[in-house]
Design a protein around this motif. Structure first.
Motif, PDB file in Angstrom:
ATOM      1  N   LEU A 136      41.046  29.423  34.353  1.00  0.00           N
ATOM      2  CA  LEU A 136      40.958  30.795  34.838  1.00  0.00           C
ATOM      3  C   LEU A 136      40.153  30.868  36.129  1.00  0.00           C
ATOM      4  O   LEU A 136      40.531  31.581  37.071  1.00  0.00           O
ATOM      5  N   TYR A 137      39.081  30.108  36.192  1.00  0.00           N
ATOM      6  CA  TYR A 137      38.211  30.099  37.364  1.00  0.00           C
ATOM      7  C   TYR A 137      38.290  28.729  38.047  1.00  0.00           C
ATOM      8  O   TYR A 137      38.236  27.683  37.383  1.00  0.00           O
TER       9      TYR A 137
ATOM     10  N   MET B 133      45.080  35.519  46.670  1.00  0.00           N
ATOM     11  CA  MET B 133      44.294  34.716  45.741  1.00  0.00           C
ATOM     12  C   MET B 133      45.077  34.393  44.479  1.00  0.00           C
ATOM     13  O   MET B 133      45.027  33.269  43.957  1.00  0.00           O
ATOM     14  N   SER B 134      45.826  35.365  43.974  1.00  0.00           N
ATOM     15  CA  SER B 134      46.628  35.128  42.769  1.00  0.00           C
ATOM     16  C   SER B 134      47.696  34.081  43.023  1.00  0.00           C
ATOM     17  O   SER B 134      47.941  33.203  42.173  1.00  0.00           O
ATOM     18  N   ASN B 135      48.337  34.139  44.175  1.00  0.00           N
ATOM     19  CA  ASN B 135      49.346  33.124  44.515  1.00  0.00           C
ATOM     20  C   ASN B 135      48.715  31.739  44.635  1.00  0.00           C
ATOM     21  O   ASN B 135      49.304  30.727  44.206  1.00  0.00           O
TER      22      ASN B 135
ATOM     23  N   ILE C 223      38.642  30.517  43.971  1.00  0.00           N
ATOM     24  CA  ILE C 223      39.939  30.971  43.488  1.00  0.00           C
ATOM     25  C   ILE C 223      39.849  31.327  42.012  1.00  0.00           C
ATOM     26  O   ILE C 223      39.318  30.575  41.195  1.00  0.00           O
ATOM     27  N   THR C 224      40.401  32.497  41.657  1.00  0.00           N
ATOM     28  CA  THR C 224      40.415  32.979  40.273  1.00  0.00           C
ATOM     29  C   THR C 224      41.794  33.542  39.947  1.00  0.00           C
ATOM     30  O   THR C 224      42.418  34.183  40.795  1.00  0.00           O
ATOM     31  N   ARG C 225      42.251  33.322  38.749  1.00  0.00           N
ATOM     32  CA  ARG C 225      43.526  33.904  38.295  1.00  0.00           C
ATOM     33  C   ARG C 225      43.243  35.343  37.867  1.00  0.00           C
ATOM     34  O   ARG C 225      42.948  35.645  36.710  1.00  0.00           O
TER      35      ARG C 225
END
Length: 344
Positions: A132-133, A115-117, A166-168
Motif C-alpha cells: 500500500l505504501y 500517483m495512483s498510476n 508513492i501510495t496506492r
C-alpha cells in the motif's frame, strides 16, 4: 510534482468540461437505471453497462442540495454584499470561486491520479501495508522495469525501485487521501507541518460555516432583522451543534452512514417545489434589475400578459404567466425581456 503534466491536465480538463457540458446536461443514465440484464428490464445484455444509482446519488442529489440551500446561502451573501454592485457580486460569488475550485481540484486531482498510476505500475495492490505504501514496499520486487537500446544496439533493462512517497491512494479512506498526498512532498517534518496546517484550515472552515449558518437562521427567526440579538445567535449555534451530534450518535457501527443517507433525501424532497419558485424569481430578477437601473418605473403598470395590477409583490403575484412558467419556465422570462427591450 510534474508541473508541465498538471498544466496539461488543467487545460484538457477545462476543454473537456466545455465539450461535455451540453451532453451531460441532458444525460439521464437511462439504460443504467434499468439495472442488470438478468433482471429482465432491458439492461445492457453484454454486462458492460454501468450500475444504477449514479443519477440519484450524485446528479439529482446535488441538484436538490444546492437548490434547497439557495435561500440560506443567498440570504447570507445578500447580507454581506449589501451596498455593492451586482457585477462585483457576481464576480465574487460565482466567477472567482469557480476558478479557484477548478484550479485547486485540477491540481490536486491531477497529482493524485499520477500517483495512483505510478503505484499501479510499480505493483502496489493495496492488500497489505507493504503493498500500500512505497515506504514499506520490497524494493527488489516493487518498482519499474524499463528496457532500452544502448549505443551498440543491445537491449538494456533498468530497474527503478518504487519511491517512498508513492501510495496506492485508492485503498485509503476518503479522509486520509489528502494527508497522504501532502506528506508525499517531504519528510516526516513536512508531513507533520502540513497536517497541522490542514487541520487548522478545516477547523476554521467549520467554525466560519457554523457562524454563518447561525447568523442566517437567526435573521430568519428574528423575522428579517439585520442585526439580531447575539444571545439568540449563540442559541442557534448550539442547536445546530446538538443536531449534528445527535445525527452522528444515531448512526450504528454496522452502517455508520445510514443516518447521513437519510438526511440526504431531505434536500431532494425540499428542492423540487422550490425549483418552481426559482422560475418565478428569474422573471422577477430581470424586472427588479431594470427598476434599479432606472430603465423602468417601479410603480409602472405591468405588461399586458400579466395585466390588471402593479408589480408590487415580488414573488407571490400569481397571474396567468405564473402558471405558464410552471410548465415552460423560460416563457415568462422571455416575454418580460422582450417588453423591457432586451430583445431589441
Amino acid at each position: 510534482d510534474h508541473t508541465w503534466y498538471i498544466l496539461n491536465v488543467l487545460t484538457s480538463s477545462f476543454g473537456y468540461y466545455l465539450w461535455y457540458l451540453p451532453k451531460i446536461s441532458f444525460h439521464t443514465d437511462a439504460w443504467e437505471e434499468l439495472g442488470a440484464a438478468s433482471l429482465g428490464q432491458g439492461g445492457a445484455p453484454d454486462g458492460r453497462g454501468g450500475a444504477a444509482g449514479w443519477m440519484n446519488g450524485w446528479t439529482i442529489f446535488y441538484w436538490g442540495w444546492w437548490i434547497s440551500w439557495g435561500p440560506f446561502v443567498g440570504t447570507f451573501l445578500a447580507r454581506i454584499s449589501k451596498g455593492r454592485k451586482l457585477g462585483h457580486f457576481i464576480i465574487a460569488t460565482l466567477i472567482l470561486p469557480s476558478i479557484w475550485s477548478f484550479v485547486f481540484l485540477g491540481i490536486m486531482g491531477a497529482a493524485q491520479i499520477r500517483m495512483s498510476n505510478q503505484a499501479i505500475s510499480a505493483g502496489l495492490d493495496g492488500k497489505t501495508p507493504a503493498t500500500l505504501y512505497g515506504t514499506f514496499a520490497d524494493k527488489s520486487t516493487i518498482g519499474y522495469s524499463h528496457s532500452y537500446s544502448d549505443a551498440d544496439g543491445n537491449t538494456v533493462t533498468e530497474w527503478t525501485p518504487v519511491p517512498d512517497r508513492i501510495t496506492r491512494l485508492y485503498f485509503l479512506g476518503t479522509e486520509d487521501v489528502l494527508f497522504e498526498h501532502l506528506s508525499s512532498y517531504g519528510g516526516q517534518g513536512w508531513a507533520t507541518f502540513m497536517t497541522i496546517i490542514t487541520l487548522i484550515c478545516i477547523v476554521l472552515y467549520f467554525i466560519t460555516s457554523s457562524d454563518s449558518a447561525s447568523f442566517v437562521v437567526d435573521i430568519m427567526a428574528a423575522n428579517g432583522v439585520e442585526e439580531p440579538p447575539l444571545l439568540q445567535k449563540i442559541f442557534w449555534a448550539f442547536t445546530e451543534g446538538a443536531a449534528a451530534c445527535a445525527l452522528l450518535a444515531s448512526a450504528s457501527e454496522d452502517n455508520p452512514k445510514a443516518a447521513l443517507n437519510a438526511v440526504k433525501a431531505i434536500p431532494i424532497i425540499l428542492g423540487l417545489p422550490f425549483t418552481f419558485l426559482l422560475f418565478w424569481m428569474c422573471q422577477g430578477l430581470v424586472i427588479v434589475c431594470h427598476e434599479e437601473a432606472k430603465r423602468e418605473e417601479a410603480e409602472r403598470e405591468n405588461v399586458p400578459l400579466i395585466g390588471r395590477r402593479h408589480f408590487k409583490m415580488f414573488l407571490l403575484n400569481f397571474e396567468k404567466v405564473t402558471f405558464i412558467s410552471c410548465v415552460f419556465p423560460f416563457y415568462g422570462l422571455g416575454v418580460v425581456a422582450e417588453k423591457i427591450g432586451w430583445c431589441k
